[in-house]
Design a protein around this motif. Structure first.
Motif, short mmCIF file in Angstrom:
data_model
loop_
_atom_site.label_atom_id
_atom_site.label_comp_id
_atom_site.label_asym_id
_atom_site.label_seq_id
_atom_site.Cartn_x
_atom_site.Cartn_y
_atom_site.Cartn_z
N VAL A 128 77.20 81.70 -21.19
CA VAL A 128 78.20 81.76 -22.28
C VAL A 128 79.36 80.81 -22.01
O VAL A 128 79.74 80.00 -22.87
CB VAL A 128 78.69 83.21 -22.48
N ASN A 129 79.94 80.88 -20.82
CA ASN A 129 81.09 80.03 -20.52
C ASN A 129 80.70 78.56 -20.39
O ASN A 129 81.48 77.68 -20.77
CB ASN A 129 81.79 80.51 -19.25
N VAL A 185 80.56 72.82 -25.69
CA VAL A 185 80.95 72.68 -27.10
C VAL A 185 82.37 72.15 -27.21
O VAL A 185 82.65 71.25 -28.01
CB VAL A 185 80.78 74.02 -27.85
N TRP A 186 83.29 72.70 -26.42
CA TRP A 186 84.68 72.26 -26.44
C TRP A 186 84.79 70.78 -26.08
O TRP A 186 85.47 70.01 -26.76
CB TRP A 186 85.47 73.10 -25.47
N SER A 245 78.35 77.17 -22.17
CA SER A 245 78.19 76.74 -23.56
C SER A 245 79.54 76.47 -24.20
O SER A 245 79.70 75.48 -24.93
CB SER A 245 77.44 77.81 -24.36
N ILE A 246 80.51 77.32 -23.94
CA ILE A 246 81.86 77.10 -24.47
C ILE A 246 82.42 75.79 -23.95
O ILE A 246 83.00 75.00 -24.71
CB ILE A 246 82.78 78.28 -24.12
#
Length: 80
Positions: A16-17, A23-24, A19-20
């Motif tokens: 999850v982190n 994306v960021w 991926s964040i």
């Protein structure tokens, strides 16, 4: 809590982190003007200062991601 549950927890935290973070970074690299305009509506900053702040935030997030997600997950993988 057993090691399998802990390993699964850190695996999903890493996914999850990570991926964040990806994306960021991609949004900031591919559409920097859009990001600047949307953030400048709330907090007016010169463009150079904004770039420095964004790079620092991305770098800090990457460092925290590695220290608190990726490294514990890899350590759990090594001991199981």
């Amino acid at each position: 809590m057993d090691l399998q549950t802990l390993t699964a927890f850190f695996m999903w935290c890493t996914i999850v982190n990570g991926s964040i973070l990806i994306v960021w970074t991609l949004i900031f690299l591919l559409a920097p003007e859009l990001v600047y305009r949307s953030q400048n509506a709330w907090i007016p900053l010169p463009r150079d200062s904004f770039n420095v702040v964004m790079y620092c935030f991305i770098g800090l997030f990457k460092l925290l991601f590695l220290v608190f997600n990726a490294v514990p997950y890899l350590a759990l993988l090594l001991i199981t």
